[in-house]
Each structure stands twice: as structure tokens, then as C-alpha cells.
Motif scaffolding. Structure first.
Motif, PDB file in Angstrom:
ATOM      1  N   SER A 171       0.828  -1.210   0.000  1.00  0.00           N
ATOM      2  CA  SER A 171       0.000   0.000   0.000  1.00  0.00           C
ATOM      3  C   SER A 171       0.861   1.258   0.000  1.00  0.00           C
ATOM      4  O   SER A 171       0.518   2.253  -0.664  1.00  0.00           O
ATOM      5  N   GLN A 174       2.040   1.741  -3.483  1.00  0.00           N
ATOM      6  CA  GLN A 174       0.945   2.219  -4.324  1.00  0.00           C
ATOM      7  C   GLN A 174       0.640   3.691  -4.057  1.00  0.00           C
ATOM      8  O   GLN A 174       0.456   4.492  -4.988  1.00  0.00           O
ATOM      9  N   SER A 177       3.444   5.799  -5.459  1.00  0.00           N
ATOM     10  CA  SER A 177       3.323   5.938  -6.906  1.00  0.00           C
ATOM     11  C   SER A 177       2.232   6.944  -7.262  1.00  0.00           C
ATOM     12  O   SER A 177       2.411   7.799  -8.157  1.00  0.00           O
TER      13      SER A 177
END
Length: 487
Positions: A171, A174, A177
Motif C-alpha cells: 500500500s 501504491q 506511486s
């Protein structure tokens, strides 16, 4: 010798009625050890005194017996005999024997001892089962406390290092990003906003320069082509954001507003150029005076420039916040290996505590079932097969055997006495004795010459000897028969 009667009973050791696959007993399986312990408890001074007082055993006769002497005598009269299987590997039963001078007393005492053994076995098994369950329950509580402490330490560690845990790595990557993509978008929007501010500032400065309106409209660098270029840039940004976000996204709505304002400005410029077409057709015409500050176009450009400055400031703040968040998530990812090792150490202790707690909890449940089985008397039991017997004949003394031993000893003593007398007798009885005594040969011997009185005396001695022998044999046989048949 006084007669002694022995009463005995056989007690079978029954296996638990519940299969061991369902309920595992939680007490010692060593029956011999448990029987030894039960026997010591039953043969204790307190238990034996209660039986002696109840049945009035060992009454005082010619000599006064103390309580300890009576207890010792009763212990000597009690015998516990183990019965094993054919392979002599397992105890299947045991026998209780008690000897006394009265057969009824022997039977009563054996019955009392049998009841004590059966009851004591149940009490011992129930007590040991309860003690085992209580011990395991205490261990379960300790294990539960240790497990709760481990859980609290893990919760504290996770709350203290929230976001740096190994389970949050995916997570975090993610989110990082997404933040980087959002930062790129914000930086592009910031650059566009700065370019738009520069453009608006140049328009305002141009409007304040002393040139004609027509000349401004004819200038290709600052006229309609620049506004069209700005509209194209804004629409390109709108298309880029629309590919990632919905129409309700704030930046999309804001871009649409800016596009609308820019298009409105373009229309106003087009209207102004249309109002002065002569300025656009003549190059080098004399410029008109500059527009005043309350011109609609300048007001529109000033409001757009102010809005642009606010937007640039907001964009810069958003970029700074995104960079700070990206740095924070990168720090989390950098700290993740160390947190993983620390969490592994904590989890290892927690797993050990959890396994220990689960094992103890399983044992406690089994122990509780075993205790319930013992309380319902479904465990290993002692069952009396043969009731205490009433002896009809004494087991001691073996009078026939003692009589035979007595006769044998008497005959041996008789032969020993006769042989001793013969050995000690120095008289000469035979011719060979004389020859062995004298060194010269014997020429003749004189026979014994007896008178009638001596013959009668000799006969009477022989008759008296046989009569004495008959009386002795009759006395032995009568005494032996009386001893054997006497009860």
C-alpha cells in the motif's frame, strides 16, 4: 499351637468404560505404584485403629497390649497379593488376605479392607484428576497472561510504527506511486499556471504601453494567436486530467472555468478588433491613447491575473505538501526492513506463547473431561469378584505336616540314641570282638549258661520292650490324630 483362619477376596482392576481415544485419563497409569500408595494409606495407624475399635480386635488377654502393638499385629496379619497376566506385564487383579483366630472375624476384617480399597481408589483417582485439572488451569492462566502481554506488545509496536509495517509495504508503494503521479500533475499545472500568469502580465503591460488598439490587435505575438495557444494548453491539460479523474474532480472544474474565462477574453478582443478595423488595416498608423484602468478588458485581465497568482500559490503549496508526503512515505519504505526484523522477533515470541497456550488449553479440556469421567465413576475401578470367604479350616498350623515332622524327628532321635549307646558300650558281644582284642588264637569258647529265673527275666524284658513300643506308637498316633482333627 492356636489355629489361624485366613479370609481372602479377589478384586478385579477394570479398565475405563470410555475408550482412551475419546477421553484420555489424566492420572498415573502405574497401577502398582498407586496400589502401593493406597495400601500405605489404608495401613496407616488411624485407619487400622478405627477397624480395631470397630470390630474389637486383639482383645487384651494375659498381657496388656498397647495400641501400637495391636496396629503392628494387624499389619502382619494383612497381606496384599498382586495378580498379573500370563506375560507378567500388567496387573489385572489383586487379592486381600487377613488371618485371625476366628473365621468370622477374619471375614469381617477382609470385607472392611475391601471396601476401603475400593473407596480409596475412587477418592485417589478423583483427587489426582482434580489436582491435575487445577494445575493445568493455573498454567493456562499464566499462558493466557503471557499471550496477552505479547499481544499488547505487538499492538503497541504496530501503533507506534503505523505505516512502516511489512504488511503495509504494497500500500505504501501504491500510495507513493500515486503521490508521485499527482506531484507530476501538480508540477505541470504549476508550470502552466506560471506561464498563464506571465502571459496575462504581458497582456496587461501591453495595454498600458502607448500604442494604438489596432496595432495591438495586429501584433501576432500578443494578439489572438497567443490567446488561442493558451486555450489549447488549457484544453490539453483538461484532456489529461479527464483521462484519470471524473468530471467532479476540483482541478477539472477549475480548468473548465479558466477555459471559459479565456474564451470570453478572446471574444472581447475579437469584438474590440472588430470595433476598430482601420487600425488593423494600416500599418504604422498613429497610435491612439492607451485605455484607462477601468477598461473591461483590463479589469478582466486583472481579475484573471489575481486568480492566477492565487492558483500559483496554491499549486506551490500543494507541490510542497506532496513532496513532504513523498519524503515521509520514502522514509517509511526505508524503515520497513528494520521494522520487519523487530516485528519478526515479537511475532516469534507471540507464536511460541500462542502454541503453548493452545496446547495447554487442549490439555485442560481433556483433563476436565477426564475429571468428569472420574466423578461419574467411569474410569478405572476396583470391582470385587470373590466376596470375602468364610474359612472353615485353619491355614495354620498344618497339623498333619507337623505330626509327620515330629515322627520323623523322633525316629531320628531314637536311632541316634541307640547308635550312641552302642558306640559307647565297651562289652564284648561277638567272637570277632575277642579275636580282635587278643593277639593269640582262640581255642574254644564257653556258651552262656542260663538258669530258669534268668530266662524268665529276659523274656519279661523283651515283652516289656514291645509293650512300651506299642504304647509309644499308639500315643503318637492318637496325639497326631487329635492334633489333625482338632479345630
Amino acid at each position: 499351637l492356636p489355629a489361624r483362619y485366613k479370609s481372602s477376596t479377589l478384586i478385579l482392576v477394570e479398565e475405563p468404560s470410555m475408550p482412551k481415544d475419546y477421553v484420555q485419563p489424566n492420572i498415573s497409569e502405574n497401577l502398582q505404584y498407586r496400589l502401593r500408595s493406597i495400601t500405605e494409606q489404608i495401613l496407616s495407624r488411624t485407619r487400622l485403629i478405627s477397624i480395631i475399635d470397630k470390630l474389637n480386635l486383639y482383645p487384651d488377654g494375659r498381657r496388656h497390649l498397647t495400641v501400637d502393638q495391636k496396629v503392628d499385629m494387624m499389619r502382619n496379619d494383612i497381606e496384599v497379593e498382586l495378580v498379573q497376566d500370563a506375560r507378567k506385564e500388567q496387573i489385572t487383579a489383586f487379592r486381600i488376605n487377613y488371618s485371625a483366630g476366628d473365621p468370622h472375624v477374619a471375614q469381617q476384617v477382609t470385607a472392611e479392607l475391601t471396601d476401603l480399597f475400593i473407596e480409596e481408589n475412587l477418592k485417589v483417582r478423583q483427587r489426582e484428576s482434580r489436582d491435575t485439572t487445577e494445575f493445568i488451569a493455573n498454567q493456562v492462566e499464566n499462558a493466557r497472561a503471557s499471550l496477552a502481554d505479547q499481544e499488547q506488545r505487538i499492538r503497541t509496536f504496530k501503533s507506534r510504527h503505523q505505516g512502516e509495517l511489512p504488511s503495509q509495504q504494497a500500500s505504501n508503494l501504491q500510495i507513493l506511486s500515486g503521490l508521485q503521479a499527482q506531484l507530476q500533475t501538480e508540477q505541470d499545472a504549476l508550470n502552466s499556471a506560471r506561464q498563464q500568469g506571465t502571459y496575462l502580465q504581458s497582456l496587461i503591460e501591453q495595454y498600458h504601453t502607448p500604442h494604438a488598439i489596432g496595432a495591438r490587435a495586429a501584433d501576432s505575438n500578443l494578439g489572438l494567436p497567443a490567446i488561442d495557444n493558451e486555450i489549447s494548453v488549457l484544453r490539453s491539460r483538461l484532456a489529461n486530467l479527464s483521462a484519470h479523474y471524473t468530471d467532479e474532480y476540483p482541478d477539472i472544474q477549475k480548468l473548465r472555468g479558466e477555459i471559459a474565462k479565456t474564451e470570453k477574453l478572446r471574444r472581447e478582443l475579437v469584438a474590440e478588433i472588430s470595433a476598430h478595423p482601420q487600425g488593423a488595416g494600416r500599418a504604422g498608423t498613429k497610435p491612439t491613447t492607451a485605455p484607462s484602468d477601468d477598461s473591461p478588458v483590463l479589469l478582466q485581465l486583472g481579475s484573471q491575473l489575481s486568480a492566477n497568482k492565487v492558483e500559483v500559490a496554491n499549486r506551490e503549496q500543494e507541490v510542497a505538501e506532496l513532496q513532504a508526503r513523498i519524503s515521509a512515505y520514502q522514509a517509511r519504505l526505508n524503515n520497513e526492513p528494520a521494522r520487519e526484523q523487530e516485528l519478526a522477533d515479537l511475532s516469534r515470541g507471540y507464536d511460541q506463547s500462542k502454541a503453548n497456550y493452545d496446547d495447554l488449553l487442549r490439555k485442560m479440556n481433556q483433563s476436565e473431561m477426564a475429571t468428569s469421567m472420574e466423578q461419574m465413576e467411569q474410569g478405572e475401578r476396583f470391582r470385587m469378584i470373590d466376596p470375602p470367604s468364610l474359612p472353615l479350616t485353619p491355614y495354620f498350623p498344618n497339623r498333619l505336616k507337623l505330626c509327620g515332622i515330629g515322627i520323623g524327628i523322633g525316629l531320628a532321635l531314637g536311632f541316634l540314641v541307640a547308635g550312641g549307646r552302642e558306640a559307647l558300650d565297651g562289652s564284648l558281644q561277638r567272637e570277632e570282638d575277642i579275636k580282635a582284642l587278643l593277639p593269640v588264637p582262640i581255642l574254644c569258647n564257653i556258651p552262656e549258661i542260663l538258669v530258669e529265673s534268668e530266662v524268665q527275666t529276659s523274656r519279661r524284658r523283651v515283652a516289656l520292650g514291645w509293650m512300651t513300643a506299642a504304647v509309644v506308637v499308639a500315643a503318637i498316633l492318637a496325639g497326631s490324630a487329635f492334633s489333625y482333627l482338632h479345630e
